[in-house]
Scaffold this motif. Structure first.
Motif, mmCIF file in Angstrom:
data_model
loop_
_atom_site.group_PDB
_atom_site.id
_atom_site.type_symbol
_atom_site.label_atom_id
_atom_site.label_comp_id
_atom_site.label_asym_id
_atom_site.label_seq_id
_atom_site.Cartn_x
_atom_site.Cartn_y
_atom_site.Cartn_z
ATOM 1 N N LYS A 170 0.795 -1.233 0.000
ATOM 2 C CA LYS A 170 0.000 0.000 0.000
ATOM 3 C C LYS A 170 0.822 1.274 0.000
ATOM 4 O O LYS A 170 0.267 2.353 -0.205
ATOM 5 C CB LYS A 170 -0.939 -0.007 1.220
ATOM 6 N N LEU A 171 2.132 1.154 0.241
ATOM 7 C CA LEU A 171 2.966 2.358 0.280
ATOM 8 C C LEU A 171 4.033 2.290 -0.807
ATOM 9 O O LEU A 171 5.129 2.841 -0.643
ATOM 10 C CB LEU A 171 3.588 2.514 1.670
ATOM 11 N N ALA A 172 3.709 1.625 -1.910
ATOM 12 C CA ALA A 172 4.688 1.422 -2.977
ATOM 13 C C ALA A 172 5.062 2.743 -3.661
ATOM 14 O O ALA A 172 6.104 2.830 -4.317
ATOM 15 C CB ALA A 172 4.147 0.436 -4.001
ATOM 16 N N MET A 173 4.237 3.795 -3.481
ATOM 17 C CA MET A 173 4.559 5.064 -4.153
ATOM 18 C C MET A 173 5.705 5.785 -3.467
ATOM 19 O O MET A 173 6.304 6.699 -4.033
ATOM 20 C CB MET A 173 3.317 5.972 -4.203
ATOM 21 N N LEU A 174 6.008 5.383 -2.234
ATOM 22 C CA LEU A 174 7.130 6.014 -1.524
ATOM 23 C C LEU A 174 8.436 5.463 -2.071
ATOM 24 O O LEU A 174 8.463 4.383 -2.670
ATOM 25 C CB LEU A 174 7.050 5.700 -0.021
ATOM 26 N N ASP A 175 9.522 6.191 -1.846
ATOM 27 C CA ASP A 175 10.780 5.622 -2.304
ATOM 28 C C ASP A 175 11.270 4.581 -1.286
ATOM 29 O O ASP A 175 10.741 4.455 -0.186
ATOM 30 C CB ASP A 175 11.836 6.702 -2.578
ATOM 31 N N GLU A 176 12.294 3.843 -1.695
ATOM 32 C CA GLU A 176 12.709 2.635 -0.961
ATOM 33 C C GLU A 176 13.083 2.945 0.491
ATOM 34 O O GLU A 176 12.762 2.188 1.399
ATOM 35 C CB GLU A 176 13.915 2.028 -1.679
ATOM 36 N N GLU A 177 13.754 4.072 0.673
ATOM 37 C CA GLU A 177 14.235 4.427 2.022
ATOM 38 C C GLU A 177 13.046 4.634 2.966
ATOM 39 O O GLU A 177 13.047 4.155 4.105
ATOM 40 C CB GLU A 177 15.049 5.714 1.919
ATOM 41 N N ASP A 178 12.014 5.337 2.479
ATOM 42 C CA ASP A 178 10.838 5.597 3.318
ATOM 43 C C ASP A 178 10.076 4.305 3.603
ATOM 44 O O ASP A 178 9.648 4.053 4.729
ATOM 45 C CB ASP A 178 9.898 6.583 2.615
ATOM 46 N N THR A 179 9.891 3.489 2.567
ATOM 47 C CA THR A 179 9.134 2.236 2.736
ATOM 48 C C THR A 179 9.840 1.332 3.735
ATOM 49 O O THR A 179 9.197 0.707 4.578
ATOM 50 C CB THR A 179 8.960 1.498 1.398
ATOM 51 N N GLU A 180 11.168 1.262 3.637
ATOM 52 C CA GLU A 180 11.919 0.399 4.551
ATOM 53 C C GLU A 180 11.825 0.915 5.985
ATOM 54 O O GLU A 180 11.704 0.133 6.936
ATOM 55 C CB GLU A 180 13.384 0.315 4.104
ATOM 56 N N GLU A 186 10.365 13.068 8.495
ATOM 57 C CA GLU A 186 10.415 14.534 8.520
ATOM 58 C C GLU A 186 11.687 15.046 7.834
ATOM 59 O O GLU A 186 11.646 16.006 7.064
ATOM 60 C CB GLU A 186 10.369 15.039 9.964
ATOM 61 N N ARG A 187 12.800 14.351 8.121
ATOM 62 C CA ARG A 187 14.067 14.738 7.495
ATOM 63 C C ARG A 187 13.973 14.599 5.986
ATOM 64 O O ARG A 187 14.436 15.467 5.228
ATOM 65 C CB ARG A 187 15.209 13.856 8.016
ATOM 66 N N LYS A 188 13.339 13.520 5.568
ATOM 67 C CA LYS A 188 13.196 13.280 4.135
ATOM 68 C C LYS A 188 12.336 14.372 3.495
ATOM 69 O O LYS A 188 12.633 14.857 2.396
ATOM 70 C CB LYS A 188 12.569 11.889 3.921
#
Lengths: 170, 283
Positions: free
Chosen positions: A98-108, A137-139
């Motif tokens: 469900k969160l595939a739209m985020l980039d890898e760092e956020d999803t992980e 937040e940093r991202k």
């Protein structure tokens, strides 16, 4: 005809650029909504020791973002498999789907929360939620700084490409 | 939900078919140990079933299922070694670290799932013998798993249905009036220790009898001393095979010396069945 073709190419390039910018905007909205929900969850655990299955529907309702809402709704449904599957597996699978739209760092960052959430040590979980919220937040801050530059570059490249194509065709 | 069905619902599906047929034996406990197949207790002995061996991950999943993947919600109880969910009481064993605020677990090696049952009138005859001449402070005795809590529930119901106002201190979630019939004149206070519960009941609910389960810790004895002499009767349970067992422990010797409890209801296993015997208690 050549002008029409050139205009179509230019328009296509602009649309592609706008789509990419829109995707980035959705990612940012989702990131912010998730960050808010993690802080809410942290407070629910710390103040009221709410059990997770009771917290997720509330987080879905309060998220204010389709993707984050979808994540918590799907998670609530998948929790029926608890016992057959471990909580960390359920959480990670839901984040992946469900969160595939985020980039890898956020999803992980979100997915790895599943190994800590639900344990017996409340303080550990609150710390993990705070850390993940800080990461998001940093991202967001990093992306905000890069966004203006990216926008200029994207539009610039698109317009240059379009102009180049027009010149070639003409 | 039936306690046995509730216990099976905690387990991964692969174990359930082997356990389901045992429902007819009315098991009292499901025992899960890492490296062994699940086992059921009934008829005062443990019976392993023909099922796959359990792994630690299975035990973790049982605990996650029992707590909704929220072990922290049961952390306070688990620090005492158990927690309750409705009609089940789960005891936990493993690599424990004893801290100031209680015991935590880094590894799990076994779980005992006690299946609470309601047996109406199991103490009907004993109640006549105990209270034929009026209420006397009563101590229900048996070894662990002997049926003390089941007997206590029935005595509470018999007294409360007979018009006696019974204040119930439900410290462990096993005397929940929503799950068990505790009679028309019972008032239950839960989520508090026995001493605080006793004081609250005395101040606010004018109980004629106060009922509490498992008097064991020094603070429980302090609660009994607080109630005694307030003009309120007491019915409680304790781990012991009989009065002679009680006298081996200093805290109980003091209670017996002071004559706090006048009669004991002793539950024994005799040829696979429970027998209830009433005895006078002397200092």
């Amino acid at each position: 005809m050549k002008l029409v073709g050139a205009a179509a190419i230019l328009l296509g390039s602009l649309l592609a650029a706008l789509t990419q910018l829109n995707a980035e905007k959705t990612r940012e909205e989702t990131r912010r909504a998730l960050r808010r929900s993690l802080i809410l969850l942290r407070n629910e655990l710390y103040e009221r020791q709410t059990i997770l299955p009771e917290a997720f529907p509330g987080l879905a309702g309060a998220s204010g973002c389709e993707a984050a809402q979808g994540f918590y709704v799907f998670l609530s449904e998948e929790m029926r498999q608890l016992g057959e599957r471990s909580f960390s597996t359920i959480w990670r699978d839901c984040a992946g789907k469900k969160l595939a739209m985020l980039d890898e760092e956020d999803t992980e960052a979100i997915a790895s929360l599943g190994t800590t959430l639900g344990g017996s040590e409340l303080e550990l979980q609150c710390a993990a939620l705070e850390k993940c919220a800080d990461t998001l937040e940093r991202k967001s801050a990093q992306c905000a700084a890069e966004r203006a530059e990216k926008r200029r570059m994207t539009l610039g490249v698109t317009l240059s490409l379009g102009a180049f194509v027009i010149i070639l065709l003409i | 939900m039936d306690p046995f069905a509730a216990a099976l619902a905690l387990l991964p599906q692969k174990y359930v078919p082997a356990l389901e047929p045992y429902a007819r034996y009315h098991p009292e406990e499901l025992r899960l140990r890492v490296g062994q197949a699940p086992a059921l207790s009934y008829g005062f002995s443990e019976h392993p079933v023909s099922a796959p061996k359990l792994e630690e991950e299975d035990l973790v999943r049982v605990l996650q299922k029992a707590t909704g993947a929220s072990l922290y919600s049961a952390a306070e109880s688990m620090r005492k070694g158990y927690f309750s969910t409705g009609t089940l009481r789960l005891g936990v064993c493993g690599r424990a670290s004893v801290q100031e605020h209680g015991t935590g677990y880094s590894r799990y090696s076994s779980i005992s799932v006690r299946l609470a049952r309601e047996l109406p009138d199991v103490c009907k005859e004993a109640a006549c013998e105990l209270y034929g001449d009026g209420f006397v402070n009563t101590l229900i005795l048996s070894p662990p798993g002997g049926g003390k809590t089941t007997a206590l529930r029935d005595l509470i119901r018999i007294l409360a249905d007979g018009g006696t106002r019974v204040g119930v201190i439900d410290e462990r979630g096993e005397l929940d009036e929503k799950l068990y019939d505790l009679g028309r004149c019972s008032d239950v206070i839960s989520g508090t220790d026995k001493l605080s519960g006793a004081l609250l009941l005395l101040r606010s609910m004018t109980p004629q009898v106060i009922a509490a389960d498992e008097i064991s810790a020094p603070q429980d004895i302090a609660a009994i001393r607080e109630i005694y002499g307030c003009g309120t009767g007491i019915v409680a349970t304790a781990h012991a095979c009989g009065p002679e067992d009680l006298k081996r422990r200093e805290s109980y010797r003091e209670l017996l010396r002071c004559g706090v409890f006048r009669k004991a209801l002793i539950i024994r296993a005799v040829r696979g069945k429970r027998r209830y015997e009433v005895k006078e208690l002397t200092g």
